[in-house]
Write a protein that holds these residues in place. Structure first.
Motif, PDB file in Angstrom:
ATOM      1  N   VAL B 299      60.551   4.237 -10.632  1.00 17.70           N
ATOM      2  CA  VAL B 299      60.429   3.341 -11.794  1.00 17.70           C
ATOM      3  C   VAL B 299      60.422   1.888 -11.336  1.00 17.70           C
ATOM      4  O   VAL B 299      59.617   1.066 -11.807  1.00 17.70           O
ATOM      5  CB  VAL B 299      61.585   3.607 -12.796  1.00 17.70           C
ATOM      6  N   LEU B 300      61.305   1.573 -10.423  1.00 18.81           N
ATOM      7  CA  LEU B 300      61.339   0.198  -9.884  1.00 18.81           C
ATOM      8  C   LEU B 300      59.974  -0.186  -9.324  1.00 18.81           C
ATOM      9  O   LEU B 300      59.475  -1.289  -9.555  1.00 18.81           O
ATOM     10  CB  LEU B 300      62.393   0.081  -8.774  1.00 18.81           C
ATOM     11  N   ARG B 301      59.393   0.754  -8.592  1.00 16.74           N
ATOM     12  CA  ARG B 301      58.066   0.487  -8.016  1.00 16.74           C
ATOM     13  C   ARG B 301      57.022   0.347  -9.122  1.00 16.74           C
ATOM     14  O   ARG B 301      56.152  -0.514  -9.079  1.00 16.74           O
ATOM     15  CB  ARG B 301      57.680   1.626  -7.064  1.00 16.74           C
ATOM     16  N   ALA B 302      57.149   1.221 -10.164  1.00 16.64           N
ATOM     17  CA  ALA B 302      56.166   1.191 -11.250  1.00 16.64           C
ATOM     18  C   ALA B 302      56.222  -0.126 -12.013  1.00 16.64           C
ATOM     19  O   ALA B 302      55.194  -0.647 -12.438  1.00 16.64           O
ATOM     20  CB  ALA B 302      56.408   2.366 -12.198  1.00 16.64           C
ATOM     21  N   ILE B 303      57.414  -0.680 -12.175  1.00 12.28           N
ATOM     22  CA  ILE B 303      57.519  -1.922 -12.954  1.00 12.28           C
ATOM     23  C   ILE B 303      57.314  -3.165 -12.080  1.00 12.28           C
ATOM     24  O   ILE B 303      57.470  -4.272 -12.550  1.00 12.28           O
ATOM     25  CB  ILE B 303      58.849  -2.017 -13.736  1.00 12.28           C
ATOM     26  N   GLY B 304      56.983  -2.958 -10.827  1.00 10.25           N
ATOM     27  CA  GLY B 304      56.529  -4.101 -10.047  1.00 10.25           C
ATOM     28  C   GLY B 304      57.365  -4.496  -8.841  1.00 10.25           C
ATOM     29  O   GLY B 304      57.156  -5.564  -8.275  1.00 10.25           O
TER      30      GLY B 304
END
Lengths: 251, 401
Positions: B299-304
């Protein structure tokens, strides 16, 4: 619409005119290995979503909804075909570019909220702002503003465990909006919520749409999908129907 | 912020891991202290009073045998005449009997008070100089704590010391009444050995005419302390005094280090094991944490969040664990080193001033550098794995709750 002038996130995507495609899928196929077999989750989808649209992607479990959403959000790339977001082919982006693209242009909302459990509501909203390089003071102000927008102005310092499911999802929405993205993607956003809370959340999506957002959400629930302006049904990795509702979004 | 928050999420697990790392760090510190401590301790022992050279009977080490050097007066005079030599301390060792004491005899050192390098006075007054016999009624001696305790004397007591005891007739060839004027800490004598020191001339008198011009060894101090100057003096003694062997502190340390090589190997192996345990603890805990948070990281990666950001956070977790363990380990290591040192110092035959575990900033920095390197490497692999999590797959798996 929440003011974004503070961190100058103006992009071609955001300054474009309503009606032009934000998303364009051209013969998109996505396969991935599962055990020894290759599963084709998406089988040749052509799709265009215009700026300012509120679209629901629906269909039975395993029809490829989430896979398509991941492709639209540039967290995944097609096995073949092209996904263009604001004219950029997502497969042509390096990992760094794709991450930066997601940070600045796409907001994600997940079924299970996925808030960082050790951070407060405000800190969760601040995460993408910090990644974007905003200073702490401005981040705090922006998080306060966004949490106020989703109706959680009095829950800034609460941790996820101190919030109800609906409140957590609102924090997740505030987080998704933090860098003023042109495109908001949600994966089963009401899936973990009771019916009443789900309805209130859809009302919030409706408000976001009315404020000019482009929203795409995935749901397996045909009733929830009716809240959207446009309903795209998938079956077995293909678009089986694509219809537009005359009912005002989220109303 | 995130790394610290993640560690705080499981306080019991983090505490246990930190304790584990602290134990490994303590063991490593102790082993580093042990590996360098003995030779450092031996060096400081030999240099306690500044004497860098030991002169002993030809072919022997100091007090390695009962051999003595005849013609001691001429040798000492020759050494003292050398302008490169600052001081010379002749010493004669013998065993004297003590009349009416709870211990029949004690090791005795005959010394020249003003140049002696064998003891430090801890209580009372020093031994009588040979030339001060007219001003005091009885010669004065200095005894060790062990001597006083075991013989049942206190400073101020008058005793009779003798040599040449005839066991059948219970008579001594020569005796002297002396006053125990002080208590001393004898640097080179094992703590459990009762020992006394008196003036060299008095001891020679007590031992009889054959000892009139003898010494067991002499210690010499080079005027210049650098290795080359000390070696030059040593070489001069070896050339001009064929009846003696001169050994420098550096040579003695080399010889001791050869004898202590087993200790160093043991310390090296145990140190490496503790380092490995620390590495595995950090790597295991951080890997566990990454596996648990696959979805969260996705999720951290998905949100940038960039790969580097994830790598940095996870890496920091390992470093925080290691650092906390090091702080605890440093304190624990020093306490255990002191405890172990106390046990080993009671080993029979060792000089009381000898230490096995010696704290030195070098040892501390070395252990710290090893641990930090180990912690850094241990955190790198899980950090790299976390940064490389395929986002879409991890989101599909919905790994977090």
């Amino acid at each position: 619409m929440v003011d974004v002038s503070e961190h100058g996130a103006g992009t071609a995507l955001e300054t474009g005119t309503a009606g032009e495609p934000v998303i364009a899928c051209e013969q998109v196929v996505r396969s991935y290995p599962m055990g020894s077999a290759m599963v084709q989750a998406v089988r040749g989808i052509d799709l265009r979503i215009a700026r300012g649209e509120f679209a629901a992607i629906t269909g039975p479990s395993g029809c490829g909804k989430s896979t398509l959403l991941h492709l639209l959000g540039a967290v995944d790339v097609p096995t073949s075909g092209r996904v263009l977001v604001n004219g950029r082919d997502t497969a042509s982006l390096s990992d760094r570019e794709a991450t930066d693209f997601r940070l600045r242009h796409i907001g994600f909302v997940f079924q299970r909220f996925y808030l960082m459990p050790t951070l407060s509501a405000s800190e969760n909203v601040e995460l993408p702002l910090a990644e974007a390089g905003m200073d702490k003071r401005a981040r705090k102000a922006r998080a306060r503003e966004l949490l106020g927008y989703v109706g959680l102005g009095d829950r800034l310092e609460h941790r996820p465990t101190q919030l109800s499911g609906g409140e957590q999802q609102r924090v997740a929405i505030a987080r998704a909006l933090s860098n003023e993205p042109a495109l908001l993607l949600a994966d089963e956003p009401t899936g973990e919520l009771d019916a009443e809370t789900g309805v209130r959340l859809l009302e919030l999506f409706g408000r976001l749409h009315r404020d000019g957002r482009t929203l795409v959400f995935v749901t397996h629930d045909a009733v929830v999908a009716q809240a959207a302006q446009r309903v795209i049904r998938l079956h077995d990795g293909r678009v089986s129907s694509d219809s537009r509702s005359t009912i005002a979004s989220g109303a | 912020m995130m790394a610290w928050a993640t560690l705080r999420r499981h306080p019991a697990r983090t505490t246990l891991a930190v304790l584990g790392i602290a134990v490994a760090a303590a063991l490593l510190l102790d082993m580093v202290m042990l590996a360098t401590g003995m030779s450092e301790s031996f060096r400081s022992l030999l240099l306690t009073r500044g004497y860098q050279l030991r002169v002993s009977p030809k072919g022997t080490l100091p007090f390695d045998s009962e051999a003595t050097i005849d013609g001691a007066g001429a040798i000492v005079r020759a050494l003292r005449a050398n302008p490169d030599i600052k001081a010379v301390s002749p010493t004669l060792g013998a065993t004297l009997t003590i009349d009416g004491s709870r211990i029949p005899s004690a090791f005795t050192l005959g010394l020249e008070r003003d140049v002696q390098g064998d003891y430090t006075l801890e209580a009372g007054s020093d031994i009588t100089r040979a030339d001060s016999g007219t001003t005091v009624p009885l010669p004065r001696i200095v005894a060790s704590q062990t001597f006083l305790t075991r013989a049942g004397y206190v400073v101020g007591d008058t005793i009779t010391i003798s040599s040449g005891l005839n066991a059948q007739l219970r008579t001594a060839a020569r005796s002297s009444r002396v006053v125990i004027s002080g208590m001393g800490r004898f640097i080179y004598v094992p703590g459990e050995t009762p020992v006394m020191a008196l003036d060299l001339a008095l001891l020679r008198q007590l031992l009889g005419p054959s000892y009139r011009d003898r010494m067991s060894l002499a210690m010499a101090e080079s005027r210049r302390g650098d290795s080359a100057s000390v070696e030059a003096v040593r070489s001069w003694i070896a050339t001009t005094q064929p009846r003696v062997t001169a050994i420098s502190t550096e040579t003695a340390i080399r010889q001791v280090e050869e004898r202590l090589s087993y200790f160093r190997q043991l310390a090296f192996v145990l140190g490496a094991i503790s380092l490995g345990i620390g590495f595995l603890l950090v790597a295991t805990l951080v890997t566990l944490s990454v596996n648990e948070r696959r979805g969260e990281i996705a999720v951290l990666r998905a949100i940038g969040t960039q790969r580097l950001g994830v790598l940095h956070q996870v890496f920091l977790e390992g470093l925080l664990l290691t650092s906390a363990g090091i702080v605890g380990g440093l304190a624990l290591g020093l306490v255990t080193a002191q405890w172990l040192n106390g046990i080993l110092r009671d080993f029979p035959g060792l000089p009381s001033a000898f230490d096995f575990f010696v704290w030195s900033p070098n040892a501390g920095w070395r252990a710290l550098a090893l641990l930090l390197t180990s912690g850094t490497l241990a955190g790198l692999l899980p950090a790299w794995r976390a940064a490389s999590i395929p986002i879409a797959r991890a989101l599909r798996e919905k790994a977090i709750g």
